[in-house]
Design a protein around this motif. Structure first.
Motif, mmCIF file in Angstrom:
data_model
loop_
_atom_site.group_PDB
_atom_site.id
_atom_site.type_symbol
_atom_site.label_atom_id
_atom_site.label_comp_id
_atom_site.label_asym_id
_atom_site.label_seq_id
_atom_site.Cartn_x
_atom_site.Cartn_y
_atom_site.Cartn_z
ATOM 1 N N THR A 127 10.757 -0.875 -12.469
ATOM 2 C CA THR A 127 10.470 -0.103 -13.675
ATOM 3 C C THR A 127 9.932 1.281 -13.328
ATOM 4 N N THR A 128 9.746 1.549 -12.046
ATOM 5 C CA THR A 128 9.304 2.848 -11.555
ATOM 6 C C THR A 128 10.082 3.173 -10.290
ATOM 7 N N GLN A 129 9.955 4.385 -9.808
ATOM 8 C CA GLN A 129 10.701 4.814 -8.627
ATOM 9 C C GLN A 129 10.309 3.969 -7.414
ATOM 10 N N ALA A 130 11.307 3.529 -6.656
ATOM 11 C CA ALA A 130 11.065 2.668 -5.504
ATOM 12 C C ALA A 130 10.381 3.453 -4.384
ATOM 13 N N LEU A 131 9.630 2.725 -3.586
ATOM 14 C CA LEU A 131 8.979 3.289 -2.403
ATOM 15 C C LEU A 131 9.815 2.897 -1.188
ATOM 16 N N VAL A 132 10.307 3.897 -0.463
ATOM 17 C CA VAL A 132 11.153 3.666 0.708
ATOM 18 C C VAL A 132 10.339 3.944 1.968
ATOM 19 N N LEU A 133 10.222 2.940 2.828
ATOM 20 C CA LEU A 133 9.476 3.084 4.083
ATOM 21 C C LEU A 133 10.443 3.325 5.233
ATOM 22 N N ASN A 134 10.106 4.267 6.082
ATOM 23 C CA ASN A 134 10.872 4.555 7.284
ATOM 24 C C ASN A 134 9.955 4.455 8.496
ATOM 25 N N PHE A 135 10.553 4.378 9.667
ATOM 26 C CA PHE A 135 9.755 4.343 10.887
ATOM 27 C C PHE A 135 9.097 5.701 11.115
ATOM 28 N N LEU A 136 8.046 5.701 11.923
ATOM 29 C CA LEU A 136 7.292 6.922 12.187
ATOM 30 C C LEU A 136 8.159 7.950 12.898
ATOM 31 N N LYS A 182 -7.514 -1.663 14.266
ATOM 32 C CA LYS A 182 -7.900 -2.607 13.221
ATOM 33 C C LYS A 182 -7.332 -2.260 11.851
ATOM 34 N N CYS A 183 -6.793 -1.074 11.699
ATOM 35 C CA CYS A 183 -6.320 -0.632 10.387
ATOM 36 C C CYS A 183 -4.853 -0.218 10.454
ATOM 37 N N MET A 184 -4.279 -0.011 9.318
ATOM 38 C CA MET A 184 -2.907 0.426 9.208
ATOM 39 C C MET A 184 -2.783 1.871 9.673
ATOM 40 N N PHE A 185 -1.664 2.209 10.295
ATOM 41 C CA PHE A 185 -1.482 3.546 10.846
ATOM 42 C C PHE A 185 -0.316 4.248 10.144
ATOM 43 N N GLY A 186 -0.572 5.463 9.688
ATOM 44 C CA GLY A 186 0.497 6.313 9.181
ATOM 45 C C GLY A 186 0.998 5.998 7.792
ATOM 46 N N ARG A 187 0.286 5.182 7.022
ATOM 47 C CA ARG A 187 0.760 4.800 5.686
ATOM 48 C C ARG A 187 -0.264 5.123 4.605
ATOM 49 N N GLN A 188 -1.125 6.097 4.826
ATOM 50 C CA GLN A 188 -2.181 6.379 3.850
ATOM 51 C C GLN A 188 -1.603 6.850 2.518
ATOM 52 N N MET A 189 -0.624 7.751 2.573
ATOM 53 C CA MET A 189 -0.025 8.269 1.342
ATOM 54 C C MET A 189 0.690 7.161 0.572
ATOM 55 N N GLU A 190 1.411 6.302 1.288
ATOM 56 C CA GLU A 190 2.135 5.213 0.637
ATOM 57 C C GLU A 190 1.178 4.215 -0.010
ATOM 58 N N MET A 191 0.085 3.926 0.697
ATOM 59 C CA MET A 191 -0.883 2.992 0.148
ATOM 60 C C MET A 191 -1.516 3.553 -1.124
ATOM 61 N N ASP A 192 -1.843 4.833 -1.127
ATOM 62 C CA ASP A 192 -2.424 5.449 -2.325
ATOM 63 C C ASP A 192 -1.458 5.391 -3.501
ATOM 64 N N ARG A 193 -0.175 5.565 -3.216
ATOM 65 C CA ARG A 193 0.803 5.531 -4.310
ATOM 66 C C ARG A 193 0.921 4.132 -4.912
ATOM 67 N N VAL A 194 0.921 3.090 -4.049
ATOM 68 C CA VAL A 194 1.016 1.721 -4.559
ATOM 69 C C VAL A 194 -0.218 1.378 -5.391
ATOM 70 N N ILE A 195 -1.395 1.750 -4.911
ATOM 71 C CA ILE A 195 -2.622 1.455 -5.650
ATOM 72 C C ILE A 195 -2.629 2.188 -6.987
ATOM 73 N N GLU A 196 -2.139 3.425 -6.988
ATOM 74 C CA GLU A 196 -2.072 4.179 -8.246
ATOM 75 C C GLU A 196 -1.169 3.475 -9.252
ATOM 76 N N PHE A 197 -0.045 2.919 -8.782
ATOM 77 C CA PHE A 197 0.848 2.165 -9.658
ATOM 78 C C PHE A 197 0.154 0.921 -10.216
ATOM 79 N N LEU A 198 -0.582 0.211 -9.376
ATOM 80 C CA LEU A 198 -1.238 -1.020 -9.817
ATOM 81 C C LEU A 198 -2.371 -0.750 -10.790
ATOM 82 N N MET A 199 -3.066 0.364 -10.615
ATOM 83 C CA MET A 199 -4.211 0.662 -11.466
ATOM 84 C C MET A 199 -3.813 1.321 -12.783
#
Length: 473
Positions: free
Chosen positions: A305-314, A162-179
């Motif tokens: 305006t900030t460093q890009a987030l690059v996603l790769n496969f698991l 039911k939830c996203m897998f393996g992207r906890q660190m990436e999600m925290d970084r995006v939320i930190e940018f938004l907040m």
């Protein structure tokens, strides 16, 4: 709860200790690693059920999570190798159908160097997990103070399903940018580019971000815009009347911050168009507004305006853990070593594809019987060879690259997928016929048609639809 957890862990350790009773050094190492990984799982599952905001704790948990994936991958690999040795000694209780095929390059990677290499790999994993667990002891008491995300207990297969897998660190970084609060004197709008291959999970990550309550409390409106809309609209009207509103706070409040998500499919706007669009955004949007851009092209990195987030496969280890968990569900895979062997071989050929993992797990989880899995593995191998001979790549790679692929249906029909796409369709517009119906022969049809490949059960709840043609050979 602590007493219950200790009893459960003690019971599981006692159960698993019966599996590894060999007096050899390798057997003892497997037993020690098995028991240690049980402790690691308890910590990770408890931590993932809490709202942790400390970056260092999240980083430590991410390291522990990666070592857990590697540990379980190593244990499963050793178990398969043990079956190979039994077969080599003439034991009839291990079928040839469960042995990794000779053409699999992943097999040579792990089994070509003999027991010495495997013992060293086992010891290295054991040492790494022990070292990280030593540093985690101080954090366990800390994250217990964070509020829980769920009021009811849940198991790992439900969590992953039911939830996203393996992207906890990436999600925290995006939320930190938004907040992040911009200075009142600055009129610039923050832009975060997210880049990655097709079907790597960019839209899934963004959907989980904007569904987070912290983000919804921070922005008054969240809009999703496609790249085609940007090319067809003037920059001044872009942020006023285009896009899909996924969230809006209609209450009277002073906050006028807007979160805009721009999804580029393939074509990216040029620098001049983007400069005009960004200038309009700074003039129209309220203070503190943010923009998230997603694309498979690296060109959008220059727009940020900030460093890009690059996603790769698991990684291979994490992907196997993901595939095994969604396939076996609440069933203990250790009780089905033959099925585990088949699943590992298939996982190594799926090239980290999330869609491939979900489609194949839907097949396998319907029936946990060895004969059924053998038939699916034979079908899987047959179509690998077919697509490699026709297109030079297996079907999972072709699907990731959105290229045509071909399948055989009972040696009588050819099922060709010449294009596929994802869309948030209304229920009435979703194709009734699924890929499972076609390949198993439940539905017999010919000619051109649309087929439902897979329906996502997590945000953003997309339907993956294929345009295909079925012809007699």
């Amino acid at each position: 709860m602590g007493d219950i957890t200790n009893r459960v862990v003690a019971f599981l350790m006692a159960k698993c200790s019966k599996v590894f009773t060999a007096p050899t050094t390798e057997g003892k190492g497997q037993s020690d690693l098995q028991q240690l990984l049980l402790r690691v799982r308890v910590i990770i599952e408890e931590a993932e059920g809490r709202h942790i905001t400390n970056r260092m704790i999240a980083y430590q948990l991410n390291m522990l999570r990666k070592e857990m994936y590697r540990g379980y991958f190593t244990l499963d690999t050793l178990r398969i190798h043990g079956q190979e040795e039994l077969k080599a000694k003439g034991r009839d209780d291990v079928s040839n159908s469960f042995i990794l095929s000779k053409f699999n390059p992943a097999k040579r990677l792990f089994f070509s160097t003999g027991n010495t290499h495997m013992e060293k790999d086992l010891q290295q994993v054991l040492d790494n997990v022990n070292n990280i667990m030593g540093t985690m002891s101080d954090f366990v008491g800390i994250f217990n103070n964070y509020p829980p995300l769920y009021r009811q207990p849940y198991s790992m297969h439900l969590y992953i399903g039911k939830c996203m897998f393996g992207r906890q660190m990436e999600m925290d970084r995006v939320i930190e940018f938004l907040m992040q609060i911009e200075k009142p004197s600055m009129k610039n709008v923050g832009v975060l580019p997210i880049v990655g291959p097709t079907n790597v999970g960019k839209s899934t990550l963004v959907a989980h971000v904007y569904n987070d309550q912290r983000v919804r409390n921070h922005f008054s409106k969240i809009v999703v815009i496609t790249g085609d809309e940007i090319n067809n609209e003037s920059p001044t009207s872009m942020f006023n009347n285009r896009g899909v509103i996924v969230y809006q706070d209609n209450t009277l409040r002073k906050n006028d911050r807007l979160l805009t998500i721009i999804e580029f499919s393939r074509d990216v706007v040029d620098q001049e168009t983007w400069n005009s669009l960004y200038s309009s955004a700074c003039a129209v949007l309220g203070s503190g507004s943010k923009i998230i851009m997603t694309s498979t092209s690296d060109e959008i990195i220059n727009f940020g305006t900030t460093q890009a987030l690059v996603l790769n496969f698991l990684s291979q280890e994490a992907y196997w853990y993901f595939f095994k968990t969604i396939t076996f569900g609440s069933t203990d895979s250790d009780d089905h070593p033959e099925l585990e062997t088949i699943g590992m071989e298939m996982a190594r050929w799926m090239n980290g594809s999330f869609i491939g993992a979900n489609i194949n797990s839907d097949y396998l989880s319907k029936n946990l019987i060895a004969k059924y899995w053998q038939m699916h593995l034979a079908f899987f191998k047959e179509n690998i060879q077919r697509n490699v001979s026709l297109f030079g790549k297996n079907q999972c790679v072709l699907m990731q690259e959105s290229n045509p692929m071909s399948f055989l249906i009972k040696d009588k029909y050819e099922f060709t997928i010449y294009s596929h796409y994802s869309a948030s369709l209304a229920e009435d517009d979703v194709p009734v016929i699924t890929m499972y119906d076609v390949l198993t022969g439940i539905v017999k049809c010919e000619g051109e048609l649309k087929v439902l490949l897979w329906k996502s059960h997590i945000l953003p709840f997309k339907y993956y639809v294929a345009n295909c043609i079925i012809e007699k050979l």
